[in-house]
Design a protein around this motif. Structure first.
Motif, PDB file in Angstrom:
ATOM      1  N   PHE A 145       1.060  -1.315  -0.103  1.00 56.35           N
ATOM      2  CA  PHE A 145      -0.002  -0.141   0.159  1.00 56.35           C
ATOM      3  C   PHE A 145       1.031   1.417  -0.432  1.00 56.35           C
ATOM      4  O   PHE A 145       0.605   2.077  -0.690  1.00 56.35           O
ATOM      5  CB  PHE A 145      -0.984   0.021   1.448  1.00 56.35           C
ATOM      6  N   ARG A 146       2.002   1.289   0.741  1.00 57.31           N
ATOM      7  CA  ARG A 146       2.606   2.362   0.744  1.00 57.31           C
ATOM      8  C   ARG A 146       3.196   2.548  -0.651  1.00 57.31           C
ATOM      9  O   ARG A 146       3.160   3.410  -0.861  1.00 57.31           O
ATOM     10  CB  ARG A 146       3.927   1.991   2.266  1.00 57.31           C
ATOM     11  N   ASN A 147       3.921   1.424  -1.194  1.00 59.54           N
ATOM     12  CA  ASN A 147       4.542   1.466  -2.519  1.00 59.54           C
ATOM     13  C   ASN A 147       3.922   2.068  -3.362  1.00 59.54           C
ATOM     14  O   ASN A 147       4.120   3.183  -4.454  1.00 59.54           O
ATOM     15  CB  ASN A 147       5.216   0.381  -2.796  1.00 59.54           C
ATOM     16  N   SER A 148       2.828   1.960  -3.716  1.00 53.49           N
ATOM     17  CA  SER A 148       1.693   2.474  -4.791  1.00 53.49           C
ATOM     18  C   SER A 148       1.234   3.624  -4.258  1.00 53.49           C
ATOM     19  O   SER A 148       1.114   4.672  -4.748  1.00 53.49           O
ATOM     20  CB  SER A 148       0.773   1.166  -4.068  1.00 53.49           C
ATOM     21  N   ALA A 149       1.052   4.063  -2.651  1.00 55.04           N
ATOM     22  CA  ALA A 149       0.684   5.334  -2.646  1.00 55.04           C
ATOM     23  C   ALA A 149       1.919   6.355  -3.193  1.00 55.04           C
ATOM     24  O   ALA A 149       1.766   7.823  -3.695  1.00 55.04           O
ATOM     25  CB  ALA A 149       0.436   5.879  -1.009  1.00 55.04           C
TER      26      ALA A 149
END
Ligand SMILES: Cc1cc2nc3c(=O)[nH]c(=O)nc-3n(C[C@H](O)[C@H](O)[C@H](O)COP(=O)(O)O)c2cc1C
Length: 340
Positions: A145-149
């Motif tokens: 989720f963090r990398n996609s954000a």
């Protein structure tokens, strides 16, 4: 002046009106998660039509988090560039752009992937039995989720939306129907919300503070033992300090055979209650079918924004038509002015 056409500022995001295009999976991406010409035509048309905020369809943060083999994805760096081009095209017509970051969990419809969930309970006999996530799996998904954000920021999105509704992975943790864990991620509402809270904490490290974060929720699961709006009010009050600025209020999707009886505006009352009991900006919708219905919702302060899904599939120029109906002088894009 119709309130539906008033601007709204949330952090450094200024929306030109209160009309939001609901996220809708189009299943038109390539099998490796890239947008196609269809996405440009589809989303740019709604921007030309005057939508204030366009929320791109559920976009997978991991390949195993896809709903179908033709979902959009942001699970790898190479997926940034084509989305950046799409965002740029949409923004030229005055709309702001959001991407819905999602993980299907047990509702993964890609046969080649091994699905995961809060607990090992299949959605229905048409789906795999998911693997119950270990602590390491939880950490991995939070990083995804963090990398996609971070990639969404690089692509130029004005805001991101976490898909915490419709029985997908975040919802699978939130719901007592699908979360039977006995560790600190299951049991009480404070525990069931932990996965979402940790995603938010992690995202805040890469997503700028000036840009809002949205959360979509199922305020009603339409099953007696499931979550109801009062539970979601608790959830929102627990996570709002972790960066949730806007809550997009939807419902259902957790259990395959839940009995939903939709009628015009059937979910507005949930958004209204959430707005009254939390201090967040709300998006309300679900079978909102006329400009007058939407105007009533925002004028009576039942919600700050209104989302439209299927209506915008029928009529990409709905905001232009709504402005006409509500006697609002809306700016048309220059090449179309003679059609006004
Ligand atoms: C074709 C289609 C695809 C959808 N895909 C998504 C999605 O990707 N994410 C999501 O949160 N909701 C999705 N939804 C639900 C819509 O966002 C919306 O909540 C629902 O259609 C009810 O609003 P409406 O009555 O205005 O259509 C989808 C709905 C439709 C019709």
């Amino acid at each position: 002046m119709a309130k539906l056409f008033e601007t709204l500022k949330i952090k450094d995001l200024t929306l030109k009106n209160r009309i939001v295009m609901a996220p809708m999976c189009m299943y038109q991406a390539t099998t490796d998660g890239y947008p196609t010409m269809f996405h440009t035509i589809h989303y740019v048309n709604r921007a030309i039509g005057g939508v204030g905020l366009i929320i791109l369809e559920a976009t997978a943060v991991e390949a195993r988090g896809r709903i179908s083999g033709n979902d959009l994805g942001l699970w790898e760096d190479e997926q940034v560039e084509p989305l950046k081009k799409l965002v740029h095209e949409i923004k030229q017509y005055g709309a702001k752009v959001c991407v819905q970051l999602g993980h299907a969990g047990r509702k993964c419809g890609v046969k080649a992937e091994n699905s995961i969930s809060s607990s090992s309970i299949p959605f229905s006999d048409k789906y795999q039995t998911p693997k119950e996530m270990t602590k390491d799996d939880i950490k991995d998904v939070i990083s995804s989720f963090r990398n996609s954000a971070k990639r969404a920021f690089e692509a130029g999105f004005d805001t991101i939306q976490l898909h915490g509704a419709h029985g997908y992975l975040i919802n699978q943790f939130l719901s007592p129907l699908t979360n039977k864990r006995e560790d600190e991620y299951g049991g009480s509402i404070g525990n069931r919300v932990r996965f979402l809270k940790e995603i938010l904490v992690s995202i805040q490290r890469v997503w700028p503070k000036e840009k809002p974060i949205m959360l979509r929720i199922s305020a009603e699961e339409f099953v007696e033992d499931g979550n109801h709006v009062d539970d979601l009010i608790k959830v929102i009050n627990l996570v709002k300090a972790y960066g949730v600025d806007i809550v997009d209020v939807s419902g259902g999707g957790v259990i395959a055979d839940a009995s939903i009886n939709p009628y015009p505006g059937y979910q507005i009352k949930y958004a209204e209650k959430i707005k009254q009991n939390t201090d967040v900006v709300t998006v309300a919708g679900g079978l909102v079918t006329t400009p007058e219905m939407a105007e009533e919702v925002v004028s009576n302060d039942r919600s700050d924004l209104v989302f439209f899904g299927r209506l915008l599939l029928r009529d990409p120029y709905f905001p232009l038509h709504a402005a006409n109906k509500l006697n609002h002088e809306m700016e048309w894009i220059k090449p179309y002015k003679r059609g006004r």
